[in-house]
Design a protein around this motif. Structure first.
Motif, PDB file in Angstrom:
ATOM      1  N   THR A  77       0.849  -1.191   0.000  1.00 45.57           N
ATOM      2  CA  THR A  77       0.000   0.000   0.000  1.00 45.57           C
ATOM      3  C   THR A  77       0.886   1.244   0.000  1.00 45.57           C
ATOM      4  N   GLN A  78       0.321   2.333  -0.447  1.00 47.95           N
ATOM      5  CA  GLN A  78       0.976   3.627  -0.334  1.00 47.95           C
ATOM      6  C   GLN A  78       0.514   4.292   0.967  1.00 47.95           C
ATOM      7  N   ASP A  79       1.442   4.908   1.678  1.00 48.28           N
ATOM      8  CA  ASP A  79       1.106   5.596   2.925  1.00 48.28           C
ATOM      9  C   ASP A  79       0.459   6.931   2.573  1.00 48.28           C
ATOM     10  N   MET A  80      -0.861   6.968   2.663  1.00 54.21           N
ATOM     11  CA  MET A  80      -1.602   8.144   2.226  1.00 54.21           C
ATOM     12  C   MET A  80      -2.796   8.363   3.123  1.00 54.21           C
ATOM     13  N   ASP A  81      -3.430   9.502   2.991  1.00 61.22           N
ATOM     14  CA  ASP A  81      -4.658   9.779   3.726  1.00 61.22           C
ATOM     15  C   ASP A  81      -5.709   8.743   3.359  1.00 61.22           C
ATOM     16  N   GLY A  82      -6.293   8.116   4.362  1.00 62.64           N
ATOM     17  CA  GLY A  82      -7.318   7.130   4.102  1.00 62.64           C
ATOM     18  C   GLY A  82      -6.819   5.706   4.051  1.00 62.64           C
ATOM     19  N   LEU A  83      -5.503   5.472   4.211  1.00 64.94           N
ATOM     20  CA  LEU A  83      -4.986   4.112   4.237  1.00 64.94           C
ATOM     21  C   LEU A  83      -5.673   3.327   5.352  1.00 64.94           C
ATOM     22  N   GLN A  84      -6.179   2.144   5.013  1.00 66.67           N
ATOM     23  CA  GLN A  84      -6.893   1.336   5.986  1.00 66.67           C
ATOM     24  C   GLN A  84      -5.940   0.298   6.579  1.00 66.67           C
ATOM     25  N   ASN A  85      -5.533   0.499   7.798  1.00 62.66           N
ATOM     26  CA  ASN A  85      -4.708  -0.451   8.521  1.00 62.66           C
ATOM     27  C   ASN A  85      -5.574  -1.221   9.518  1.00 62.66           C
ATOM     28  N   PRO A  86      -5.063  -2.315  10.059  1.00 60.68           N
ATOM     29  CA  PRO A  86      -5.814  -2.994  11.125  1.00 60.68           C
ATOM     30  C   PRO A  86      -6.060  -2.063  12.300  1.00 60.68           C
ATOM     31  N   GLU A  87      -7.087  -2.363  13.076  1.00 61.52           N
ATOM     32  CA  GLU A  87      -7.333  -1.579  14.286  1.00 61.52           C
ATOM     33  C   GLU A  87      -6.140  -1.680  15.225  1.00 61.52           C
ATOM     34  N   ASN A  88      -5.518  -2.842  15.212  1.00 66.25           N
ATOM     35  CA  ASN A  88      -4.298  -3.052  15.989  1.00 66.25           C
ATOM     36  C   ASN A  88      -3.163  -3.349  15.003  1.00 66.25           C
ATOM     37  N   PRO A  89      -2.314  -2.378  14.673  1.00 70.36           N
ATOM     38  CA  PRO A  89      -1.262  -2.579  13.674  1.00 70.36           C
ATOM     39  C   PRO A  89      -0.319  -3.734  13.989  1.00 70.36           C
ATOM     40  N   SER A  90      -0.242  -4.139  15.244  1.00 65.14           N
ATOM     41  CA  SER A  90       0.654  -5.238  15.608  1.00 65.14           C
ATOM     42  C   SER A  90       0.210  -6.572  15.006  1.00 65.14           C
ATOM     43  N   THR A  91      -1.020  -6.622  14.487  1.00 69.92           N
ATOM     44  CA  THR A  91      -1.490  -7.865  13.880  1.00 69.92           C
ATOM     45  C   THR A  91      -0.965  -8.049  12.461  1.00 69.92           C
ATOM     46  N   LEU A  92      -0.305  -7.041  11.901  1.00 70.33           N
ATOM     47  CA  LEU A  92       0.282  -7.203  10.568  1.00 70.33           C
ATOM     48  C   LEU A  92       1.450  -8.184  10.638  1.00 70.33           C
ATOM     49  N   PRO A  93       1.672  -8.964   9.585  1.00 68.03           N
ATOM     50  CA  PRO A  93       2.791  -9.910   9.586  1.00 68.03           C
ATOM     51  C   PRO A  93       4.131  -9.192   9.690  1.00 68.03           C
ATOM     52  N   ALA A  94       5.117  -9.904  10.225  1.00 69.72           N
ATOM     53  CA  ALA A  94       6.464  -9.325  10.355  1.00 69.72           C
ATOM     54  C   ALA A  94       7.025  -8.951   8.992  1.00 69.72           C
ATOM     55  N   GLY A  95       6.647  -9.693   7.973  1.00 72.32           N
ATOM     56  CA  GLY A  95       7.135  -9.433   6.622  1.00 72.32           C
ATOM     57  C   GLY A  95       6.340  -8.404   5.869  1.00 72.32           C
ATOM     58  N   GLY A  96       5.431  -7.705   6.517  1.00 69.82           N
ATOM     59  CA  GLY A  96       4.698  -6.603   5.900  1.00 69.82           C
ATOM     60  C   GLY A  96       3.284  -6.942   5.495  1.00 69.82           C
ATOM     61  N   ASN A  97       3.093  -7.955   4.647  1.00 67.83           N
ATOM     62  CA  ASN A  97       1.763  -8.374   4.214  1.00 67.83           C
ATOM     63  C   ASN A  97       1.840  -9.816   3.742  1.00 67.83           C
TER      64      ASN A  97
END
Length: 471
Positions: free
Chosen positions: A154-174
């Motif tokens: 994803t591009q880091d932009m206004d409106g980017l939808q991340n998990p409610e808890n960012p720690s749930t993202l995989p260590a490798g990014g996605n």
């Protein structure tokens, strides 16, 4: 492919049409729960019964979900063609297939909120299909908004939808990029990561996961990824699916080059997600199949017809008020949130709104136009109200539904003229059409309440699914 598709449509249509009619009254018997009316009054048969309306509704539920399954299979075929030869032309055809697949499914949403298969279908320990509260496939099929950063770059932009808890993202990014954590991408992998870390935003499957993989984020046209919005949908390139195997060129992830394996994994994810969608839709179709579907059989039982009628009306009211007017429209309008529109990657939200409203009207009229254009018509709630001596109320709800459709059509047409829903909710001169549709949906819900009382059935709260309107 078109020939096979037409044969399949004709087969399903024949099965549905065989049972769509109610009692024609030739034997002079009103039937269970029938109410005597004036002969020929308002052009409605005096023999329309509650049971007729329920059977029509069940048969039309089967038809809508069957059309959704047929369209999902056609989508999978087009996706397979695309990943084998990711040309711009095939990319466009894949997107068109996704848009086509949304047309019948959008009209199915009225069958939610009534303890049916879409919300509650699951398997017990013995592998039998049963209904259990909130255990159904709806989330896996149609959940939104999704945390796209879990699936792909994803591009880091206004409106980017991340998990409610960012720690749930995989260590490798996605999932696609993290080869160590997810060495194989298949249906089991996607299912296992659904709501990863008990985070409801971590949606990995369904229509909107496929939508994201086809369109990517809805970025602005000049490529700088600022917060400024334009009138187009997502900007994913066909090169995001280039591999050595399909001999199209260098694999990319957006603007940057990427390793060949990433495009292979992206293609695998796309096809596996389509297979999961087909599996989930098939389970719902099977449950609603006339004659053999376990839920179809339970739903049309004469001894529970009052409860079934109540469920039909509750689904109409809850979709009208809480889900469509509240969660799908009011939140996006109030917050001017691009991510809170239903089909945010493809800018197809105008069709979601129109089709959801159309499904409610279909249910009231006992009518559904199939994927191939064939019209199914059966006993309706309108008929039932007239037979029950409530023609004024029947016309009141018919008028309210027609008013909603007229207002939703403005949103739909405005989008087709080049102003997508995410543009309509930010421009003052266009917001009025959205507000008008929300108010019309709220009004029709109040009339549905009157119908519930008039027909003597008991439902749950029609307004409790949203906090948008102070309820």
């Amino acid at each position: 492919m078109n020939t096979i598709k037409n044969i399949a449509l004709s087969f399903v249509a024949a099965a549905v049409l065989a049972g769509c009619g109610g009692d024609d009254g030739k034997d002079g018997i009103a039937g269970a729960q029938g109410v005597a009316g004036q002969n020929g009054a308002n052009g409605t048969s005096v023999f329309v019964t509650t049971q007729d309306v329920i059977k029509t509704n069940a048969q039309h539920a089967y038809a809508v979900y069957a059309d959704s399954l047929i369209a999902a299979k056609a989508l999978k075929e087009q996706l397979a063609i695309f990943v084998a030869n990711p040309s711009d032309e095939n990319f466009s055809l894949a997107k068109k297939a996704w848009l086509a697949a949304r047309e019948p499914y959008g009209q199915s949403e009225v069958f939610r909120f009534r303890e049916g298969p879409i919300d509650n279908l699951t398997q017990d320990a013995a592998g039998n299909w049963v209904l259990a509260p909130e255990a159904g496939p709806e989330g896996a099929i149609n959940a939104w908004p999704l945390a796209e950063a879990l699936i792909d770059y994803t591009q880091d932009m206004d409106g980017l939808q991340n998990p409610e808890n960012p720690s749930t993202l995989p260590a490798g990014g996605n999932i696609i990029a993290d080869i160590d954590s997810f060495p194989v991408i298949d249906k089991a992998t996607i299912q296992a990561q659904f709501e990863r870390g008990d985070d409801e935003a971590n949606v990995t499957s369904g229509y909107h996961a496929i939508e994201f993989l086809l369109w990517g984020q809805d970025l602005n046209a000049d490529g700088t990824y600022t917060a400024n919005r334009d009138y187009s949908a997502g900007y994913r390139k066909a090169s995001d699916f280039y591999t050595v195997g399909n001999q199209m060129g260098q694999c990319t992830s957006g603007e940057a080059g990427a390793a060949n394996v990433i495009c292979i994994r992206r293609s695998q994810y796309l096809l596996a997600a389509a297979d999961l969608l087909i599996d989930d839709l098939k389970s719902v179709v099977d449950a609603w199949t006339p004659g053999t579907g376990f839920h179809y059989q339970a739903f049309i039982k004469e001894e529970t017809q009052k409860q079934s009628l109540a469920k039909i009306l509750e689904g109409m009211g809850r979709l009208s008020y809480g889900e469509l007017a509240g969660e799908r429209m009011s939140i996006a309008l109030r917050t001017d949130s691009q991510e809170d529109e239903h089909s945010c990657f493809s800018d197809n939200t105008h069709r979601d709104i129109f089709l959801n409203a159309k499904g409610i009207q279909n249910t009231f009229n006992g009518q559904y136009t199939r994927f191939d254009g064939e019209v199914l018509q059966g006993a309706s709630i309108y008929n039932l109200l007239v037979v029950a001596g409530k023609p004024e109320l029947a016309n009141k709800l018919r008028g309210a539904l027609e008013d909603t459709m007229a207002k939703a059509a403005v949103i739909d047409t405005t989008a087709k003229l080049g102003y997508s829903f995410d543009v309509q909710i930010q421009q003052p001169e266009l917001k009025g059409a959205v507000t008008n549709t929300i108010e019309a949906l709220k009004t029709q819900t109040q009339v549905i309440k009157e119908v519930i009382e008039a027909l003597g059935v008991t439902t749950g709260d029609l307004e409790g699914d949203t906090d948008e309107f102070g309820g």
